[in-house]
Design a protein around this motif. Structure first.
Motif, short mmCIF file in Angstrom:
data_model
loop_
_atom_site.label_atom_id
_atom_site.label_comp_id
_atom_site.label_asym_id
_atom_site.label_seq_id
_atom_site.Cartn_x
_atom_site.Cartn_y
_atom_site.Cartn_z
N UNK A 120 0.83 -1.20 0.00
CA UNK A 120 0.00 0.00 0.00
C UNK A 120 0.87 1.26 0.00
N UNK A 121 0.52 2.19 -0.87
CA UNK A 121 1.19 3.49 -0.89
C UNK A 121 0.13 4.58 -0.98
N UNK A 122 0.40 5.72 -0.36
CA UNK A 122 -0.57 6.81 -0.44
C UNK A 122 0.13 8.11 -0.83
N UNK A 123 -0.58 8.89 -1.65
CA UNK A 123 -0.15 10.23 -2.01
C UNK A 123 -1.10 11.19 -1.31
N UNK A 124 -0.56 12.11 -0.53
CA UNK A 124 -1.37 12.98 0.33
C UNK A 124 -1.05 14.45 0.08
N UNK B 13 -3.01 6.08 12.33
CA UNK B 13 -4.37 6.53 12.06
C UNK B 13 -5.14 5.49 11.25
N UNK B 14 -4.46 4.93 10.25
CA UNK B 14 -5.11 3.91 9.41
C UNK B 14 -5.31 2.61 10.17
N UNK B 15 -4.29 2.15 10.87
CA UNK B 15 -4.37 0.84 11.53
C UNK B 15 -5.35 0.83 12.69
N UNK B 16 -5.62 2.00 13.31
CA UNK B 16 -6.57 2.05 14.41
C UNK B 16 -7.95 1.56 13.98
N UNK B 17 -8.28 1.79 12.73
CA UNK B 17 -9.62 1.44 12.25
C UNK B 17 -9.62 0.27 11.27
N UNK B 18 -8.55 0.14 10.49
CA UNK B 18 -8.55 -0.84 9.41
C UNK B 18 -7.58 -2.01 9.61
N UNK C 240 -3.34 -2.82 6.30
CA UNK C 240 -3.73 -1.75 5.38
C UNK C 240 -2.99 -0.44 5.65
N UNK C 241 -2.03 -0.46 6.56
CA UNK C 241 -1.19 0.71 6.77
C UNK C 241 -0.40 1.02 5.49
#
Length: 579
Positions: free
Chosen positions: A499-503, A521-526, A530-531
């Motif tokens: 997984x990669x994100x552009x922000x 932030x991502x792992x707290x919910x998903x 999915x980090x």
């Protein structure tokens, strides 16, 4: 709008209502009917040109365009191209060409000169209408390079400029004013125009729309009068448009959103449609909403994100918008919530479809619950069916994920002169019903409401596990310091993809969060799987000043992936030359 849900041997299929009866009229008929009904009421408002046109003027001006086209030798079936921003001349040309059966090829206003040349050649355009400038971008080089190069090898014979006509020796160029004056061309008699208009069928191609190219080489979808007039009508019905509405439309006219869901949907109901700028400007859009008391606002998610930032930064109070439409890409529920709370739009709808389906097949309703309007794509249109299939093409039960397929009145006639690629996506079932395979992954509940989980090609397969980028994007946007998020899968020697994100940093945020904060932030919910493995920020070296988008505002994920893989390789090269 009651939707039937049926199960056939475990296969779930939803069928839209059979009422109201589909219209069989052509665009020319619709223009004349609306002019007679609405007369001097504003049809088109273009603040940046200080221009407005009544329904009667649309009829008169489109008639003038039609007779001018005929006098220049264009015939029923000859394609004309249009490359311009949102402007009143665009509407006149589209309407006039449609009246006499000349398909309008709407060209992406971000095209390079070479892309323009290719599009004109592929669509066999006999004539081109082109603005000499869109926003701050001059198109004079396009006229010189593209048209001069393709003139001898293509069907193109005439070029008309919105603005001053540059001097190109190889090309016959005139201004829009001289085109309409028609001198010294012959005068077209009323009886001849009526005869030509009467020969146009609702099954004729009205519009060629090049797909946006978010996954590669665009194709030209052939959309008929029957396709897009009925689609526009049902969009307007879902929004409950009336002649009292003022629709603000920042999406471009070269896209189905601006042309069908905006212009024609408004036109079908006697509403006024407003084009706040020739190319998208969040500031101009919000100013136009306030000044002209817009009652409806259209846009793709990235447009609403920019508009929300302007509202927050400049302290605008929006009080007149009763409904709106978000479409063109996945719409995060967080964004829907922000639109409702910060723009005061209670009746915000989500529409789903694709260029090849004219474009809408699913839409939410103003009468739906907030949960349905925020988290689903609604139910299918009238005279439309939908199902979800697995990789073998077998229809799946309600609630199971697979590829969304649709059928019905909105399906394109096919890709322009591309039978092979048409057959790849438009496939008959055992009963001979043609289904459009959308390439979108999702599911349909037993209540008939659809949900999209992402593009099948965009799914990230990490160590054999399928990960949907859209749910990660939604979670990232819930972070107050993140303004935009685009998630893709990048190459990895161990997992295949990661997984990669552009922000981009949210306007007003004092600082951007650390990589550790983003992952947490991502792992707290998903969950940790999915980090984001890689995190890139707009403005950093190598990433550019914005996430790559199409001219209509959708993320170009094939370009984002390419950029991400290149950045990763550069990082590895710097940190360990042996990698």
């Amino acid at each position: 709008m009651a939707t039937q849900t049926t199960t056939q041997e475990g296969a779930a299929i939803v069928v839209g209502p059979r009422t109201p009866v589909l219209w069989s009229k052509t665009l020319g008929t619709l223009i004349r009917e609306q002019a007679a009904k609405h007369g001097d009421k504003d049809a088109i408002v273009v603040p940046w040109q200080s221009t407005r046109m009544s329904y009667r003027q649309v009829e008169d001006r489109s008639k003038l365009v039609a007779t001018s086209l005929i006098s220049m030798g264009l015939q029923h079936g000859d394609a004309i191209g249009v490359m311009a921003g949102n402007r009143v001349e665009y509407v006149e040309v589209f309407m006039g060409a449609g009246r006499i059966g000349c398909p309008a090829v709407v060209l992406n206003n971000t095209y390079s000169a070479e892309e323009l040349r290719q599009a004109l050649a592929r669509a066999n355009c006999k004539m081109l209408f082109i603005a000499t400038r869109i926003g701050t971008r001059s198109l004079r080089g396009h006229i010189a390079k593209a048209l001069g190069a393709c003139w001898p090898q293509t069907d193109l014979r005439h070029v008309v400029c919105f603005g001053d006509a540059p001097n190109v020796a190889e090309v016959s160029i005139q201004t829009y004013a001289s085109f309409l004056q028609g001198l010294p061309r012959p005068i077209i008699e009323e009886a001849r125009l009526e005869s030509i208009e009467a020969s146009v069928l609702n099954s004729d191609i009205l519009n060629l729309q090049f797909t946006s190219g978010t996954t590669g080489m665009p194709k030209a979808a052939c959309l008929t009068h029957h396709n897009i007039i009925n689609n526009a009508r049902f969009v307007g019905s879902a929004m409950k448009l009336t002649s009292d509405d003022v629709v603000c439309c920042p999406p471009p006219l070269f896209h189905c959103f601006g042309l069908v869901m905006g212009l024609l949907a408004s036109f079908c109901y006697g509403s006024s449609i407003m084009f706040p700028s020739d190319n998208f400007s969040a500031e101009s859009t919000i100013q136009a909403v306030v000044q002209h008391k817009a009652t409806a606002l259209l846009g793709v998610p990235t447009m609403f994100i920019s508009e929300l930032a302007v509202v927050k930064e400049k302290g605008y109070e929006l009080t007149t918008i009763r409904t709106g439409l978000a479409a063109g890409a996945m719409v995060p529920s967080k964004l829907m919530k922000d639109i409702r709370e910060q723009m005061n739009i209670e009746g915000m709808l989500i529409a789903y479809g694709m260029t090849e389906t004219s474009p809408v097949t699913f839409i939410t309703s103003i009468d739906d619950s907030q949960e349905k309007r925020f988290t689903t794509i609604g139910r299918v249109f009238p005279h439309t069916s939908a199902k979800v299939v697995n990789s073998r093409g077998d229809a799946l039960p309600f609630g199971q994920r697979g590829e969304i397929c649709t059928s019905g009145f909105a399906l394109q006639k096919g890709y322009w002169k591309d039978e092979e690629r048409t057959k790849q996506v438009m496939r008959p079932d055992e009963n001979g019903v043609i289904w459009m395979h959308t390439g979108d992954e999702g599911f349909i509940g037993s209540d008939g409401y659809g949900r999209i989980t992402g593009r099948i090609k965009d799914l990230i397969i990490r160590g054999g596990e399928n990960i949907s980028p859209s749910e990660i994007e939604d979670r990232l946007l819930e972070h107050t310091s993140i303004g935009e998020s685009c998630v893709v899968g990048l190459e990895d020697h161990k997992y295949g993809e990661v997984v990669a994100c552009f922000l981009s940093q949210a306007r007003g945020a004092s600082e951007r969060p650390s990589d550790a904060n983003v992952r947490s932030w991502v792992s707290q919910k998903l969950g940790r799987v999915k980090e984001p493995h890689y995190i890139f920020w707009v403005g950093d070296p190598g990433t550019g000043n914005e996430i790559p988008k199409t001219g209509s505002g959708k993320y170009q994920k094939h370009l984002v992936r390419r950029l991400g893989n290149r950045l990763v390789k550069a990082r590895r090269s710097c940190s360990n030359p042996k990698l």
